[in-house]
Design a protein around this motif. Structure first.
Motif, PDB file in Angstrom:
ATOM      1  N   TYR A 106     -21.851  -0.406  -4.579  1.00 19.78           N
ATOM      2  CA  TYR A 106     -21.873  -1.871  -4.601  1.00 19.78           C
ATOM      3  C   TYR A 106     -20.808  -2.412  -5.553  1.00 19.78           C
ATOM      4  CZ  TYR A 106     -23.354  -6.600  -5.766  1.00 19.78           C
ATOM      5  OH  TYR A 106     -23.364  -7.943  -6.013  1.00 19.78           O
ATOM      6  N   LEU A 107     -20.689  -1.809  -6.734  1.00 16.83           N
ATOM      7  CA  LEU A 107     -19.685  -2.273  -7.702  1.00 16.83           C
ATOM      8  C   LEU A 107     -18.267  -2.104  -7.170  1.00 16.83           C
ATOM      9  CD1 LEU A 107     -21.170  -0.954 -11.070  1.00 16.83           C
ATOM     10  CD2 LEU A 107     -21.251  -3.283 -10.141  1.00 16.83           C
ATOM     11  N   VAL A 108     -17.997  -0.980  -6.520  1.00 18.73           N
ATOM     12  CA  VAL A 108     -16.674  -0.758  -5.928  1.00 18.73           C
ATOM     13  C   VAL A 108     -16.411  -1.801  -4.848  1.00 18.73           C
ATOM     14  CG1 VAL A 108     -15.320   0.832  -4.492  1.00 18.73           C
ATOM     15  CG2 VAL A 108     -16.527   1.680  -6.503  1.00 18.73           C
ATOM     16  N   GLY A 109     -17.407  -2.082  -4.035  1.00 14.39           N
ATOM     17  CA  GLY A 109     -17.256  -3.083  -2.978  1.00 14.39           C
ATOM     18  C   GLY A 109     -16.963  -4.463  -3.525  1.00 14.39           C
ATOM     19  N   PHE A 111     -34.415  -4.939  -6.349  1.00 11.59           N
ATOM     20  CA  PHE A 111     -34.743  -4.127  -5.178  1.00 11.59           C
ATOM     21  C   PHE A 111     -36.226  -4.219  -4.842  1.00 11.59           C
ATOM     22  CE2 PHE A 111     -36.275  -0.124  -3.384  1.00 11.59           C
ATOM     23  CZ  PHE A 111     -35.540  -0.115  -2.201  1.00 11.59           C
ATOM     24  N   GLU A 112     -36.499  -4.356  -3.562  1.00  9.20           N
ATOM     25  CA  GLU A 112     -37.868  -4.302  -3.059  1.00  9.20           C
ATOM     26  C   GLU A 112     -37.893  -3.289  -1.925  1.00  9.20           C
ATOM     27  OE1 GLU A 112     -39.348  -8.103  -1.837  1.00  9.20           O
ATOM     28  OE2 GLU A 112     -38.368  -9.103  -3.512  1.00  9.20           O
ATOM     29  N   ALA A 113     -38.906  -2.492  -1.871  1.00 12.10           N
ATOM     30  CA  ALA A 113     -39.025  -1.478  -0.820  1.00 12.10           C
ATOM     31  C   ALA A 113     -39.673  -2.093   0.418  1.00 12.10           C
ATOM     32  CB  ALA A 113     -39.829  -0.290  -1.313  1.00 12.10           C
ATOM     33  N   SER A 114     -38.932  -2.991   1.068  1.00  8.69           N
ATOM     34  CA  SER A 114     -39.445  -3.609   2.297  1.00  8.69           C
ATOM     35  C   SER A 114     -38.296  -3.815   3.270  1.00  8.69           C
ATOM     36  CB  SER A 114     -40.121  -4.946   1.991  1.00  8.69           C
ATOM     37  OG  SER A 114     -39.160  -5.918   1.631  1.00  8.69           O
ATOM     38  N   TRP A 115     -38.621  -3.821   4.524  1.00 12.53           N
ATOM     39  CA  TRP A 115     -37.615  -4.025   5.564  1.00 12.53           C
ATOM     40  C   TRP A 115     -37.035  -5.430   5.470  1.00 12.53           C
ATOM     41  CZ3 TRP A 115     -34.471  -1.276   8.141  1.00 12.53           C
ATOM     42  CH2 TRP A 115     -33.810  -1.791   9.238  1.00 12.53           C
ATOM     43  N   GLN A 116     -37.863  -6.415   5.143  1.00 13.36           N
ATOM     44  CA  GLN A 116     -37.403  -7.801   5.041  1.00 13.36           C
ATOM     45  C   GLN A 116     -36.349  -7.937   3.935  1.00 13.36           C
ATOM     46  OE1 GLN A 116     -38.163 -10.186   7.209  1.00 13.36           O
ATOM     47  NE2 GLN A 116     -36.625 -11.410   6.177  1.00 13.36           N
ATOM     48  N   TRP A 117     -36.520  -7.232   2.811  1.00 14.70           N
ATOM     49  CA  TRP A 117     -35.533  -7.287   1.735  1.00 14.70           C
ATOM     50  C   TRP A 117     -34.206  -6.712   2.209  1.00 14.70           C
ATOM     51  CZ3 TRP A 117     -32.550  -3.798  -0.941  1.00 14.70           C
ATOM     52  CH2 TRP A 117     -31.874  -4.312  -2.048  1.00 14.70           C
ATOM     53  N   ASP A 177     -32.556  -9.277   4.550  1.00 14.37           N
ATOM     54  CA  ASP A 177     -32.041 -10.414   3.771  1.00 14.37           C
ATOM     55  C   ASP A 177     -30.821 -10.023   2.937  1.00 14.37           C
ATOM     56  OD1 ASP A 177     -34.083 -11.949   4.816  1.00 14.37           O
ATOM     57  OD2 ASP A 177     -35.366 -11.775   3.032  1.00 14.37           O
ATOM     58  N   SER A 178     -30.804  -8.815   2.413  1.00 15.09           N
ATOM     59  CA  SER A 178     -29.712  -8.370   1.547  1.00 15.09           C
ATOM     60  C   SER A 178     -28.428  -8.080   2.314  1.00 15.09           C
ATOM     61  CB  SER A 178     -30.129  -7.123   0.779  1.00 15.09           C
ATOM     62  OG  SER A 178     -31.190  -7.436  -0.074  1.00 15.09           O
ATOM     63  N   LEU A 179     -28.531  -7.812   3.595  1.00 16.39           N
ATOM     64  CA  LEU A 179     -27.326  -7.521   4.377  1.00 16.39           C
ATOM     65  C   LEU A 179     -26.347  -8.696   4.366  1.00 16.39           C
ATOM     66  CD1 LEU A 179     -28.610  -5.516   7.460  1.00 16.39           C
ATOM     67  CD2 LEU A 179     -27.225  -4.699   5.562  1.00 16.39           C
ATOM     68  N   SER A 180     -26.863  -9.899   4.286  1.00 18.50           N
ATOM     69  CA  SER A 180     -25.963 -11.054   4.279  1.00 18.50           C
ATOM     70  C   SER A 180     -25.448 -11.389   2.876  1.00 18.50           C
ATOM     71  CB  SER A 180     -26.664 -12.273   4.878  1.00 18.50           C
ATOM     72  OG  SER A 180     -27.796 -12.601   4.095  1.00 18.50           O
ATOM     73  N   THR A 181     -26.140 -10.938   1.825  1.00 19.17           N
ATOM     74  CA  THR A 181     -25.701 -11.271   0.472  1.00 19.17           C
ATOM     75  C   THR A 181     -24.912 -10.124  -0.169  1.00 19.17           C
ATOM     76  OG1 THR A 181     -27.843 -10.551  -0.392  1.00 19.17           O
ATOM     77  CG2 THR A 181     -27.587 -12.907   0.085  1.00 19.17           C
ATOM     78  N   ILE A 182     -25.576  -9.018  -0.450  1.00 22.21           N
ATOM     79  CA  ILE A 182     -24.887  -7.901  -1.107  1.00 22.21           C
ATOM     80  C   ILE A 182     -24.419  -6.848  -0.118  1.00 22.21           C
ATOM     81  CG2 ILE A 182     -26.145  -8.225  -3.275  1.00 22.21           C
ATOM     82  CD1 ILE A 182     -27.830  -5.755  -2.493  1.00 22.21           C
ATOM     83  N   GLY A 183     -24.809  -6.990   1.132  1.00 24.98           N
ATOM     84  CA  GLY A 183     -24.511  -5.992   2.159  1.00 24.98           C
ATOM     85  C   GLY A 183     -23.040  -5.692   2.370  1.00 24.98           C
ATOM     86  N   PRO A 184     -22.193  -6.713   2.565  1.00 25.62           N
ATOM     87  CA  PRO A 184     -20.775  -6.409   2.822  1.00 25.62           C
ATOM     88  C   PRO A 184     -20.120  -5.615   1.693  1.00 25.62           C
ATOM     89  CG  PRO A 184     -21.254  -8.669   3.428  1.00 25.62           C
ATOM     90  CD  PRO A 184     -22.480  -8.132   2.737  1.00 25.62           C
ATOM     91  N   ALA A 185     -20.367  -6.013   0.460  1.00 26.86           N
ATOM     92  CA  ALA A 185     -19.771  -5.297  -0.681  1.00 26.86           C
ATOM     93  C   ALA A 185     -20.329  -3.880  -0.765  1.00 26.86           C
ATOM     94  CB  ALA A 185     -20.037  -6.053  -1.977  1.00 26.86           C
ATOM     95  N   PHE A 186     -21.627  -3.739  -0.556  1.00 26.52           N
ATOM     96  CA  PHE A 186     -22.269  -2.432  -0.628  1.00 26.52           C
ATOM     97  C   PHE A 186     -21.738  -1.502   0.457  1.00 26.52           C
ATOM     98  CE2 PHE A 186     -25.903   0.152   0.991  1.00 26.52           C
ATOM     99  CZ  PHE A 186     -25.917   1.086  -0.025  1.00 26.52           C
TER     100      PHE A 186
END
Length: 169
Positions: free
Chosen positions: A98-101, A114-120, A123-132
């Motif tokens: 994520y930091l490299v991204g 972090f939450e261990a759920s599919w919904q998290w 939701d994270s794919l649009s915020t931290i997803g691209p960088a990750f």
């Protein structure tokens, strides 16, 4: 010599052939070239294993096994190296991705919990997803290249050293 060290650490052929997830490959697992330890097969196995270790998908071992079969790499080593990302190391490695991204995309780092759920995850794919995901791709490629050429160099050094010792005797 790297060959002896690697051979000691490798799992048994039958254990891998009997793995329920690898049964998908059927008779392809009986190809003798997938079990040989030589400079090229081990270097390819390191590249494949390290690449898939940084890819955040389920069934990384199956993907590594498929790539090992396609590229004629050492199968047990390819599968074993995927376990670089295990439950203990995964948070650190994926946070580094994520930091490299964020560095490459020139984005500020976002706070997240972090939450261990599919919904998290969705939701994270649009915020931290691209960088990750970009960081995962970059580090997967970089470590695969380092692994391949590092093993090639280590193997050559080891053989040259053994030749030199034999010549001195």
């Amino acid at each position: 010599m790297p060959k002896k060290t690697i051979k000691r650490m490798m799992p048994d052929h039958q254990t891998i052939k009997d793995n329920k997830y690898l049964k998908v490959f059927g008779n392809l697992l009986h190809n003798a070239n997938l079990w040989h330890l030589n400079r090229h097969s081990v270097a390819k196995a390191f590249a494949i294993g390290l690449f898939f270790a940084f890819i955040p998908v389920p069934f990384q071992m199956v993907l590594a096994a498929g790539a090992a079969i396609i590229f004629h790499a050492n199968l047990p080593l390819s599968i074993a190296l995927v376990w670089l990302t295990n439950p203990l190391t995964m948070p650190v490695i994926f946070y580094a991705c994520y930091l490299v991204g964020t560095l490459v995309l020139a984005q500020p780092q976002q706070e997240f919990a972090f939450e261990a759920s599919w919904q998290w995850v969705v939701d994270s794919l649009s915020t931290i997803g691209p960088a990750f995901l970009l960081g995962c791709g970059i580090l997967a490629t970089v470590f695969a290249i380092i692994g391949y050429f590092g093993i090639q160099a280590l193997w050559r050094y080891s053989v040259a050293k053994a030749w030199k010792e034999r010549a001195q005797k």
